[in-house]
Design a protein around this motif. Structure first.
Motif, PDB file in Angstrom:
ATOM      1  N   ILE A 103       0.843  -1.203   0.000  1.00  0.00           N
ATOM      2  CA  ILE A 103       0.000   0.000   0.000  1.00  0.00           C
ATOM      3  C   ILE A 103       0.874   1.248   0.000  1.00  0.00           C
ATOM      4  O   ILE A 103       0.625   2.197  -0.755  1.00  0.00           O
ATOM      5  N   LEU A 104       1.907   1.257   0.847  1.00  0.00           N
ATOM      6  CA  LEU A 104       2.806   2.408   0.914  1.00  0.00           C
ATOM      7  C   LEU A 104       3.557   2.586  -0.401  1.00  0.00           C
ATOM      8  O   LEU A 104       3.707   3.709  -0.901  1.00  0.00           O
ATOM      9  N   LEU A 105       4.007   1.489  -0.989  1.00  0.00           N
ATOM     10  CA  LEU A 105       4.698   1.544  -2.276  1.00  0.00           C
ATOM     11  C   LEU A 105       3.764   2.065  -3.367  1.00  0.00           C
ATOM     12  O   LEU A 105       4.169   2.873  -4.216  1.00  0.00           O
ATOM     13  N   SER A 106       2.501   1.634  -3.329  1.00  0.00           N
ATOM     14  CA  SER A 106       1.514   2.091  -4.307  1.00  0.00           C
ATOM     15  C   SER A 106       1.272   3.588  -4.181  1.00  0.00           C
ATOM     16  O   SER A 106       1.060   4.285  -5.174  1.00  0.00           O
ATOM     17  N   LEU A 107       1.303   4.074  -2.937  1.00  0.00           N
ATOM     18  CA  LEU A 107       1.125   5.508  -2.693  1.00  0.00           C
ATOM     19  C   LEU A 107       2.241   6.302  -3.365  1.00  0.00           C
ATOM     20  O   LEU A 107       1.992   7.300  -4.063  1.00  0.00           O
ATOM     21  N   ILE A 108       3.480   5.859  -3.185  1.00  0.00           N
ATOM     22  CA  ILE A 108       4.635   6.553  -3.779  1.00  0.00           C
ATOM     23  C   ILE A 108       4.598   6.471  -5.307  1.00  0.00           C
ATOM     24  O   ILE A 108       4.807   7.467  -6.011  1.00  0.00           O
ATOM     25  N   LEU A 109       4.337   5.266  -5.832  1.00  0.00           N
ATOM     26  CA  LEU A 109       4.272   5.085  -7.288  1.00  0.00           C
ATOM     27  C   LEU A 109       3.128   5.894  -7.899  1.00  0.00           C
ATOM     28  O   LEU A 109       3.242   6.394  -9.022  1.00  0.00           O
ATOM     29  N   GLY A 110       2.025   6.009  -7.146  1.00  0.00           N
ATOM     30  CA  GLY A 110       0.891   6.784  -7.636  1.00  0.00           C
ATOM     31  C   GLY A 110       1.243   8.249  -7.819  1.00  0.00           C
ATOM     32  O   GLY A 110       0.857   8.882  -8.813  1.00  0.00           O
ATOM     33  N   VAL A 111       1.984   8.815  -6.854  1.00  0.00           N
ATOM     34  CA  VAL A 111       2.433  10.213  -6.959  1.00  0.00           C
ATOM     35  C   VAL A 111       3.334  10.380  -8.171  1.00  0.00           C
ATOM     36  O   VAL A 111       3.191  11.330  -8.960  1.00  0.00           O
ATOM     37  N   MET A 112       4.269   9.468  -8.363  1.00  0.00           N
ATOM     38  CA  MET A 112       5.202   9.548  -9.488  1.00  0.00           C
ATOM     39  C   MET A 112       4.475   9.407 -10.822  1.00  0.00           C
ATOM     40  O   MET A 112       4.751  10.138 -11.782  1.00  0.00           O
ATOM     41  N   CYS A 113       3.522   8.479 -10.882  1.00  0.00           N
ATOM     42  CA  CYS A 113       2.767   8.260 -12.123  1.00  0.00           C
ATOM     43  C   CYS A 113       1.934   9.489 -12.470  1.00  0.00           C
ATOM     44  O   CYS A 113       1.894   9.922 -13.624  1.00  0.00           O
ATOM     45  N   GLY A 114       1.270  10.061 -11.448  1.00  0.00           N
ATOM     46  CA  GLY A 114       0.455  11.252 -11.682  1.00  0.00           C
ATOM     47  C   GLY A 114       1.281  12.437 -12.132  1.00  0.00           C
ATOM     48  O   GLY A 114       0.836  13.264 -12.930  1.00  0.00           O
ATOM     49  N   TRP A 115       2.509  12.516 -11.635  1.00  0.00           N
ATOM     50  CA  TRP A 115       3.407  13.610 -11.989  1.00  0.00           C
ATOM     51  C   TRP A 115       3.972  13.443 -13.393  1.00  0.00           C
ATOM     52  O   TRP A 115       3.969  14.378 -14.211  1.00  0.00           O
ATOM     53  N   LEU A 116       4.440  12.235 -13.707  1.00  0.00           N
ATOM     54  CA  LEU A 116       5.124  12.000 -14.985  1.00  0.00           C
ATOM     55  C   LEU A 116       4.165  11.700 -16.139  1.00  0.00           C
ATOM     56  O   LEU A 116       4.455  12.029 -17.291  1.00  0.00           O
ATOM     57  N   PHE A 117       3.023  11.078 -15.836  1.00  0.00           N
ATOM     58  CA  PHE A 117       2.076  10.690 -16.886  1.00  0.00           C
ATOM     59  C   PHE A 117       0.660  11.152 -16.522  1.00  0.00           C
ATOM     60  O   PHE A 117      -0.229  10.326 -16.259  1.00  0.00           O
ATOM     61  N   PRO A 118       0.445  12.462 -16.469  1.00  0.00           N
ATOM     62  CA  PRO A 118      -0.851  12.972 -16.002  1.00  0.00           C
ATOM     63  C   PRO A 118      -2.044  12.544 -16.852  1.00  0.00           C
ATOM     64  O   PRO A 118      -3.105  12.211 -16.315  1.00  0.00           O
ATOM     65  N   SER A 119      -1.885  12.542 -18.176  1.00  0.00           N
ATOM     66  CA  SER A 119      -3.023  12.179 -19.039  1.00  0.00           C
ATOM     67  C   SER A 119      -3.420  10.721 -18.839  1.00  0.00           C
ATOM     68  O   SER A 119      -4.612  10.373 -18.843  1.00  0.00           O
ATOM     69  N   PHE A 120      -2.431   9.853 -18.658  1.00  0.00           N
ATOM     70  CA  PHE A 120      -2.717   8.442 -18.390  1.00  0.00           C
ATOM     71  C   PHE A 120      -3.334   8.267 -17.000  1.00  0.00           C
ATOM     72  O   PHE A 120      -4.275   7.491 -16.806  1.00  0.00           O
ATOM     73  N   SER A 121      -2.808   9.012 -16.019  1.00  0.00           N
ATOM     74  CA  SER A 121      -3.256   8.868 -14.628  1.00  0.00           C
ATOM     75  C   SER A 121      -4.712   9.256 -14.455  1.00  0.00           C
ATOM     76  O   SER A 121      -5.435   8.657 -13.652  1.00  0.00           O
ATOM     77  N   VAL A 122      -5.143  10.264 -15.204  1.00  0.00           N
ATOM     78  CA  VAL A 122      -6.544  10.691 -15.113  1.00  0.00           C
ATOM     79  C   VAL A 122      -7.482   9.552 -15.512  1.00  0.00           C
ATOM     80  O   VAL A 122      -8.588   9.416 -14.978  1.00  0.00           O
ATOM     81  N   LYS A 123      -7.017   8.712 -16.436  1.00  0.00           N
ATOM     82  CA  LYS A 123      -7.848   7.603 -16.905  1.00  0.00           C
ATOM     83  C   LYS A 123      -7.930   6.448 -15.900  1.00  0.00           C
ATOM     84  O   LYS A 123      -8.659   5.484 -16.118  1.00  0.00           O
ATOM     85  N   LEU A 124      -7.181   6.551 -14.805  1.00  0.00           N
ATOM     86  CA  LEU A 124      -7.196   5.490 -13.790  1.00  0.00           C
ATOM     87  C   LEU A 124      -8.346   5.646 -12.794  1.00  0.00           C
ATOM     88  O   LEU A 124      -8.505   4.809 -11.896  1.00  0.00           O
ATOM     89  N   ALA A 125      -9.137   6.701 -12.953  1.00  0.00           N
ATOM     90  CA  ALA A 125     -10.238   6.955 -12.016  1.00  0.00           C
ATOM     91  C   ALA A 125     -11.166   5.756 -11.835  1.00  0.00           C
ATOM     92  O   ALA A 125     -11.591   5.471 -10.710  1.00  0.00           O
ATOM     93  N   PRO A 126     -11.514   5.009 -12.911  1.00  0.00           N
ATOM     94  CA  PRO A 126     -12.408   3.849 -12.712  1.00  0.00           C
ATOM     95  C   PRO A 126     -11.854   2.805 -11.752  1.00  0.00           C
ATOM     96  O   PRO A 126     -12.616   2.173 -11.014  1.00  0.00           O
TER      97      PRO A 126
END
Length: 418
Positions: free
Chosen positions: A10-33
């Protein structure tokens, strides 16, 4: 999956989520579902879990007089702690002045959202607040309440059902046994759902950063930092002291509830943490009847982090609008927030809705509320985590007040989770 491994993921997912949202914002927005899907998994558990555990907890003990005493003690504790949270929010906002010098420049879209919230808040503040709260407490249909996830109404019906079940004696034992099995099944379902937590956490945090940009974590640094400092001080000066009084090792408690706390932080949803938190507190030594009553009720009456935020944010908006509130006005605002923050936990953007309505009552311009919209998710992560920790502490305090806390069970559980 082992508890320590799940927490690590869970903690690792939190860190990776921040990095993904920062580096790949358009892709990250599509992860809402994915994030929404995980939250829906959690919500599907809540109604049957709360109903079965509360009914078994009350009917299994059969002490109806004790239920009344438990309810009174619970509400007294809730009111004391949430009042302290409101006062602390005012103190920090007065001392640090987070709204001073803020340039109120907001988009038309943000103002439209704020105006919609003001409309939603109208009924909260202009009507008879006590009347609305009492009416909201009673379900028209328990099926509808379960479908909508209205926790307080489910608790209300479950208490009546449990009292009736206990009153028929032997004839109700089969029903009690059946619901006890349902409760055990729902805790097992909770365990399975938690396997999806790392995915839900990753998607939720990536979506948040992807939508708002990494700057959302730094642009409003003073506001975010001051609020988080106030929340930390509340946890140390109120929740830790409460645990000291009832002889509960606070750090050990934080350690065992780390999974629901991380879930609450990453998803900004108290509901996401509720099933797991209930399971842990029962294993920690709190009797089932107290956990199943105090924890769900706390999600309406004991939102420590949210109430602190309300008073803090109200003064932030006033300061950003160039309005100096007198001590009398601040006290009146605090009393208003004490009432309006109860019984409306199911409203979307609940804290901002209540805030907007309260500001209207004191003729404070609502434009500055739009400033909070951009970082509300970040602020919500902190206050929701404190809500969860506060409700876990509440169960131990009430159990100790009832002289029914199992210290041997607590020590054994702590030893197993070192």
């Amino acid at each position: 999956m082992g508890k320590s491994k799940l927490t690590m993921f869970i903690l690792l997912s939190l860190i990776l989520g921040v990095m993904c949202g920062w580096l790949f914002p358009s892709f990250s927005v599509k992860l809402a579902p994915l994030a929404d899907g995980f939250l829906r998994l959690i919500k599907m558990i809540i109604a049957p879990l709360i109903f079965s555990t509360l009914v078994v907890g009350i009917a299994g003990h059969g002490n109806m007089k004790g239920i009344g005493k438990l309810g009174i003690k619970t509400l007294i504790y809730f009111e004391i702690v949430t009042t302290i949270a409101l006062i602390l929010g005012l103190v920090f906002a007065n001392y640090f002045h987070p709204g001073s010098g803020v340039n109120i420049s907001v988009s038309k879209a943000s103002m439209n959202v704020v105006e919609q919230m003001q409309s939603s808040a109208h009924t909260v503040n202009t009507g008879n607040i006590l009347h609305d709260t009492i009416v909201h407490l009673v379900p028209e249909s328990v099926i509808q309440s379960m479908a909508q996830g209205n926790i307080l109404q489910i608790v209300f019906f479950a208490v009546f059902f449990a009292i009736a079940l206990a009153s028929i004696g032997e004839r109700g034992k089969n029903v009690t046994a059946f619901l006890s099995s349902i409760a055990d099944i729902m805790f097992k379902v909770t365990e399975y759902v938690m396997y999806f937590a790392p995915i839900g956490v990753f998607a939720a945090i990536a979506n948040t950063v992807g939508q708002n940009g990494i700057s959302v974590l730094t642009v409003y640094a003073k506001l975010i930092g001051t609020l988080y400092l106030a929340l930390i001080v509340f946890v140390i000066c109120v929740l830790l002291i409460a645990c000291k009084i009832v002889r509960i090792p606070f750090l050990s408690l934080l350690k065992v509830i780390r999974e629901p706390a991380l879930l609450a932080f990453s998803t900004a949803s108290s509901e996401a943490a509720l099933p797991k938190a209930m399971e842990i507190m029962e294993k920690f030594g709190v009797p089932k009847n107290i956990v199943s009553f105090v924890m769900p009720t706390g999600y309406t009456f004991n939102l420590d982090g949210s109430t602190l935020y309300l008073s803090f944010a109200a003064l932030f908006v006033a300061q950003a609008s160039g309005i100096e509130l007198t001590l009398t006005q601040q006290i009146m605002m605090m009393l208003t927030l004490m009432l309006t923050s109860k019984g409306v936990a199911g409203v979307p953007r609940v804290s901002l809705v209540i805030l907007t309505g309260t500001l209207g009552t004191f003729n404070i311009p609502i434009a500055a509320v739009a400033i909070l919209l951009g970082i509300d998710q970040v602020l919500d992560m902190g206050r929701t985590t404190v809500n969860v920790i506060g409700n876990c502490v509440a169960t131990t305090v009430v159990a100790r007040w009832e002289n029914s806390f199992y210290y041997d069970k607590m020590h054994a559980f702590i030893s197993r989770n070192k």
